[in-house]
Design an enzyme around this catalytic site. Structure first.
Site, PDB file in Angstrom:
ATOM      1  N   CYS A   6      -8.885 -18.627  28.792  1.00 51.08           N
ATOM      2  CA  CYS A   6      -9.939 -19.509  29.306  1.00 51.08           C
ATOM      3  C   CYS A   6     -11.350 -19.043  28.938  1.00 51.08           C
ATOM      4  O   CYS A   6     -12.217 -19.861  28.611  1.00 51.08           O
ATOM      5  CB  CYS A   6      -9.809 -19.694  30.810  1.00 51.08           C
ATOM      6  SG  CYS A   6      -9.853 -18.173  31.783  1.00 51.08           S
ATOM      7  N   ASP A  44     -13.981 -27.635  32.309  1.00 50.04           N
ATOM      8  CA  ASP A  44     -12.888 -26.735  32.653  1.00 50.04           C
ATOM      9  C   ASP A  44     -11.891 -26.638  31.502  1.00 50.04           C
ATOM     10  O   ASP A  44     -11.355 -27.647  31.056  1.00 50.04           O
ATOM     11  CB  ASP A  44     -12.191 -27.293  33.903  1.00 50.04           C
ATOM     12  CG  ASP A  44     -11.206 -26.328  34.521  1.00 50.04           C
ATOM     13  OD1 ASP A  44     -10.851 -25.336  33.864  1.00 50.04           O
ATOM     14  OD2 ASP A  44     -10.787 -26.559  35.669  1.00 50.04           O
ATOM     15  N   HIS A  90      -8.976 -25.200  31.714  1.00 50.04           N
ATOM     16  CA  HIS A  90      -7.638 -24.984  32.254  1.00 50.04           C
ATOM     17  C   HIS A  90      -6.798 -26.262  32.249  1.00 50.04           C
ATOM     18  O   HIS A  90      -6.327 -26.754  33.279  1.00 50.04           O
ATOM     19  CB  HIS A  90      -7.714 -24.426  33.674  1.00 50.04           C
ATOM     20  CG  HIS A  90      -8.434 -23.125  33.765  1.00 50.04           C
ATOM     21  ND1 HIS A  90      -9.792 -23.042  33.927  1.00 50.04           N
ATOM     22  CD2 HIS A  90      -7.974 -21.849  33.694  1.00 50.04           C
ATOM     23  CE1 HIS A  90     -10.155 -21.762  33.959  1.00 50.04           C
ATOM     24  NE2 HIS A  90      -9.071 -21.026  33.809  1.00 50.04           N
TER      25      HIS A  90
END
Length: 465
Positions: free
Chosen positions: A117, A351, A353
């Site tokens: 990430c 994000d 993820h």
């Protein structure tokens, strides 16, 4: 024989973990992000106002993690600035977990789910810097608002089929059976002029530099190779400070002629040495031609001890409101996010993820939709992890001098502490007994002083569990 058996166990373990992470990060999450009409929204130096006559109402966005999702229908009376904000946000390059890409050398990994990430958020920050360099801040993707919205049930069904295929393929060492992409509505190409076509070429080129293949200049495979020289391997977690130095090395080693006009400088001990930056900007191109380079300045900092000090809130807001800012590599404990803006006391972020399928960016007209985030997320500043890396872009030496003045004023005015978060110092680092410049040897990514600093950072940064 025993070694071979151990290798097989590691491969099976790797495949199992990859399958689990692919399932974990492929779910469609139905979420709502609320924006106030009464407060301005800042996105990478641009300000948007949603205020209109009448009472406060929330702007909602749903199905954030689906590749085709869009904002919910928003009242026409406030569509002006909201549409502009949506178009601007969606135009930023979104880089997420991917699966089934070419195997990373020295490992059995074909996905970065669960560990990559911070590398992805670093890629997003660098991508924004390159977009400023080649396209300018005013550029927006003409097809940003054409991304289709789909209901959560249909996307969940699509995802479930994808999960099952991914799980089975990972365990049997086969590539995932590809699902046919959903047809796009209203996807007829507009009539573009020469400038539009030129911009689209650079749009695709920038994305291709971040492709998930060994040949991509800033792709995961290359970044991991540079990370190995600092003791990191594929599957390890990378902190914001380490990623800053890896990005610097990746730009230094890039051989594409288009990238010769860009350099990266990483602050040393929260200090930007102005003469070192200017030296980088005025250095010769590989071709031997003289020319001023644009510079992306990365400043690894801590916004407090174990928790973020709320006294730094106004400073972070000030940074994200600057035209020079290209975002922040940060996050909350255990998760890295790319912070790109704010409203009130909440940060706006993208994000990484979310696990998406590998896209071969080497083919002509590769699909662009999965590289653009359909809707923003917000997070309270109080939840922000103190470890982060702040990024700035300066096209010319004059831009850098102006930016350093503006940022210095902001540091002094927004800091309640005795010392500012970081400083700009005239002169070279060598004048203060620091390493004058990063080493360029192929076998060593960081100088000894940098290694000591990174070791100190690594003991303080959040860890992915």
């Amino acid at each position: 024989m025993e070694a071979t058996g151990t290798d097989e166990v590691e491969k099976i373990k790797s495949k199992f973990m990859s399958a689990w992470h692919n399932m974990k990060y492929s779910w469609v999450l139905k979420t709502k992000t609320y924006f106030s009409r009464n407060s301005p929204v800042f996105l990478l130096g641009k300000c948007y106002h949603f205020k209109t006559e009448g009472e406060y109402r929330a702007l909602q966005s749903v199905q954030f993690y689906s590749a085709g999702a869009l904002f919910e229908q928003i009242n026409a009376e406030i569509s002006g600035n909201v549409e502009e904000f949506r178009r601007d946000f969606i135009s930023r390059i979104w880089l997420t977990y991917r699966e089934e890409f070419p195997q990373i050398q020295g490992s059995a990994l074909t996905t970065d789910c669960g560990w990559g990430c911070t590398l992805r958020t670093g890629q997003m920050l660098l991508a924004q810097g390159l977009m400023l360099h080649f396209l300018g801040r005013a550029w927006v993707w003409p097809e940003a608002l054409d991304m289709d919205g789909c209901d959560s049930e249909s996307w969940s069904s699509h995802t479930m089929r994808k999960l099952t295929a991914s799980f089975e393929a990972s365990l049997t060492a086969e590539r995932e059976p590809k699902l046919q992409p959903r047809p796009r509505r209203g996807s007829a190409r507009r009539s573009w002029d020469v400038t539009d076509m030129r911009n689209e070429v650079y749009h695709r080129k920038i994305i291709s530099w971040f492709g998930d293949s060994p040949l991509a200049a800033f792709g995961l495979h290359q970044l991991i190779e540079y990370g190995k020289k600092s003791g990191k391997i594929a599957g390890d977690w990378y902190g914001p400070a380490v990623v800053a130095h890896i990005l610097r090395k990746a730009v230094e080693e890039a051989r594409d002629p288009e990238l010769q006009g860009v350099t990266v400088y990483v602050a040393q001990d929260c200090t930007v040495y102005s003469s070192d930056v200017i030296d980088r900007q005025c250095s010769f191109m590989d071709s031997g031609k003289a020319g001023t380079k644009a510079v992306i300045i990365l400043v690894p900092v801590r916004l407090g001890g174990e928790r973020t000090n709320t006294d730094y809130l106004e400073f972070v807001k000030g940074i994200l409101s600057l035209e020079y800012c290209v975002g922040i590599i940060g996050g909350k404990p255990k998760q890295s996010y790319y912070f790109a803006g704010f409203q009130d006391d909440s940060l706006i972020y993208m994000d990484p993820h979310y696990c998406q399928s590998f896209v071969d960016v080497s083919i002509k007209d590769f699909p662009l939709e999965s590289f653009h985030c359909p809707s923003p997320k917000k997070m309270s500043f109080k939840k922000m992890d103190p470890s982060c890396t702040i990024g700035f872009y300066c096209r010319t030496v004059q831009d850098f001098e102006k930016a350093s003045e503006e940022i210095t004023k902001m540091l002094k005015s927004s800091s309640k502490e005795k010392y500012p978060l970081f400083t700009f110092v005239k002169g070279h680092s060598r004048d203060f007994d620091f390493a004058s410049s990063p080493l360029h040897e192929e076998n060593d990514l960081f100088s000894e002083d940098e290694k000591k600093r990174l070791k100190r950072f690594s003991t303080e940064e959040f860890v992915l569990l």
